[in-house]
Design an enzyme around this catalytic site. Structure first.
Site, short mmCIF file in Angstrom:
data_model
loop_
_atom_site.label_atom_id
_atom_site.label_comp_id
_atom_site.label_asym_id
_atom_site.label_seq_id
_atom_site.Cartn_x
_atom_site.Cartn_y
_atom_site.Cartn_z
N ARG A 50 26.56 19.39 -41.18
CA ARG A 50 27.34 18.16 -41.03
C ARG A 50 26.50 16.91 -41.30
O ARG A 50 26.95 15.97 -41.97
CB ARG A 50 27.94 18.10 -39.63
CG ARG A 50 28.91 16.97 -39.40
CD ARG A 50 30.22 17.21 -40.13
NE ARG A 50 30.28 16.62 -41.45
CZ ARG A 50 31.05 17.06 -42.43
NH1 ARG A 50 31.81 18.13 -42.26
NH2 ARG A 50 31.07 16.46 -43.60
N LYS B 182 24.08 -21.36 -46.86
CA LYS B 182 25.53 -21.22 -46.88
C LYS B 182 26.19 -22.41 -46.17
O LYS B 182 25.50 -23.33 -45.73
CB LYS B 182 25.92 -19.88 -46.25
CG LYS B 182 25.19 -18.69 -46.89
CD LYS B 182 25.78 -17.37 -46.50
CE LYS B 182 27.08 -17.14 -47.24
NZ LYS B 182 27.58 -15.75 -47.06
N LYS C 206 26.06 -6.71 -46.48
CA LYS C 206 27.14 -6.13 -45.68
C LYS C 206 26.95 -4.62 -45.63
O LYS C 206 27.65 -3.84 -46.28
CB LYS C 206 28.50 -6.50 -46.26
CG LYS C 206 28.79 -7.99 -46.18
CD LYS C 206 30.12 -8.36 -46.81
CE LYS C 206 30.37 -9.86 -46.73
NZ LYS C 206 31.64 -10.25 -47.40
N ASP D 240 31.09 -19.72 -54.76
CA ASP D 240 31.85 -18.98 -53.76
C ASP D 240 33.36 -19.16 -53.90
O ASP D 240 33.86 -20.29 -53.91
CB ASP D 240 31.41 -19.45 -52.36
CG ASP D 240 32.01 -18.59 -51.25
OD1 ASP D 240 32.02 -17.36 -51.39
OD2 ASP D 240 32.48 -19.17 -50.26
N GLU E 11 24.86 -21.63 -51.75
CA GLU E 11 26.29 -21.38 -51.89
C GLU E 11 27.02 -22.71 -52.10
O GLU E 11 26.86 -23.64 -51.31
CB GLU E 11 26.82 -20.69 -50.63
CG GLU E 11 28.32 -20.46 -50.62
CD GLU E 11 28.80 -19.92 -49.29
OE1 GLU E 11 28.71 -18.71 -49.08
OE2 GLU E 11 29.24 -20.75 -48.45
#
Length: 278
Positions: free
Chosen positions: A99, A166, A134, A215, A194
């Site tokens: 597994r 950002k 991410k 963006d 960004e």
């Protein structure tokens, strides 16, 4: 091997999680200690393969004398029904490791397969597909490895290898130019900024940005932004990119396109391990 990844520690921790304090009580009860199995790991779908070296490590950890025959290499694109890995060894060990080995190969091959689909979608445009941060905590190096196996390119590996300014950084700093200037003053060589409006491009470049992340812009806005940048720094399209939209985005002339869903939401590949008494 995967640079920077502690494979032995990963295998130990994963098996320890599965075995707990009682071990594999099913295999111990049902499988004779002397039983041997011969099995093949195979894909049930067309996939891009990733993670076979990790699967091998799981089997070796529980049966150091296991015989492993890798039938394809990571990065290969294979048809449904393709045999990937042959394993021969002690039945209890193979069934106990099964597994963990499958989970890893299914997850990483799923990422590689989705990445390959995005790479194919922008073929010939000159744009490069990037992943993002991410990723599942603790699995970043593995997941970014899978992106490479699918033909993609890694973006930042973490917070340490480039500045990425950002909207929240800009909000706290006051404006784009001030935020970039502070990064320049800190001696950071690679400064990604960004921007979600064209009026942010000029001050970002004037302050020293070395890369612009455009963006959530539609293709028309991206094309205009790329024209304004005029090759002075690389441009990256990001935000909400899908398989059915990425070609139009790539054709705007951006240097890079980053896609979070490569690692964030790739479905696991359908791969099984069928064991037969040897």
């Amino acid at each position: 091997m995967i640079a920077g990844f502690d494979l032995d520690a990963f295998v130990r921790a994963t098996l320890a999680e599965d075995l707990g304090e009682g071990g594999d009580i099913t295999a111990a009860a049902v499988i004779p200690a002397e039983a041997m199995f011969d099995g093949v790991m195979a894909s049930r779908d067309a996939i891009a393969v990733a993670g076979l070296l990790i699967a091998e490590a799981f089997f070796r950890a529980l049966d150091p004398e296991v015989v492993l025959e890798r039938l394809v290499e990571d990065g290969a694109r294979v048809a449904a029904g393709t045999a990937l890995l042959r394993v021969r060894g002690r039945a209890r060990a193979l069934l106990t490791a099964e597994r963990s080995a499958l989970n890893t190969v299914q997850h990483l091959s799923g990422i590689a397969t989705l990445t390959a689909a995005y790479v194919d979608a922008i073929a010939g445009t000159g744009a490069t597909l990037l992943d993002t941060r991410k990723t599942i905590p603790g699995l970043r190096l593995l997941e970014k490895y899978a992106v490479r196996m699918g033909g993609g390119t890694n973006h930042r590996m973490g917070l340490w290898d480039a500045a990425m300014i950002k909207d929240n950084h800009v909000a706290v700093a006051g404006d784009v130019g001030e935020a970039v200037a502070r990064a320049v003053d800190a001696g950071i060589a690679r400064i990604i900024v960004e921007v979600d409006r064209r009026d942010q491009i000029a001050p970002a470049l004037a302050a020293g940005a070395t890369w612009l992340l455009l963006d959530n812009m539609d293709p028309t806005a991206l094309r205009a932004a790329v024209a304004e940048v005029a090759g002075r720094v690389p441009t990256e399209a990001s935000g909400g990119v899908r398989l059915d939209t990425i070609r139009a985005i790539a054709e705007t002339g951006v240097t890079y396109i980053s896609v979070g869903r490569l690692t964030q939401s790739a479905p696991a590949a359908d791969i099984g391990l069928d064991l037969a008494l040897g």
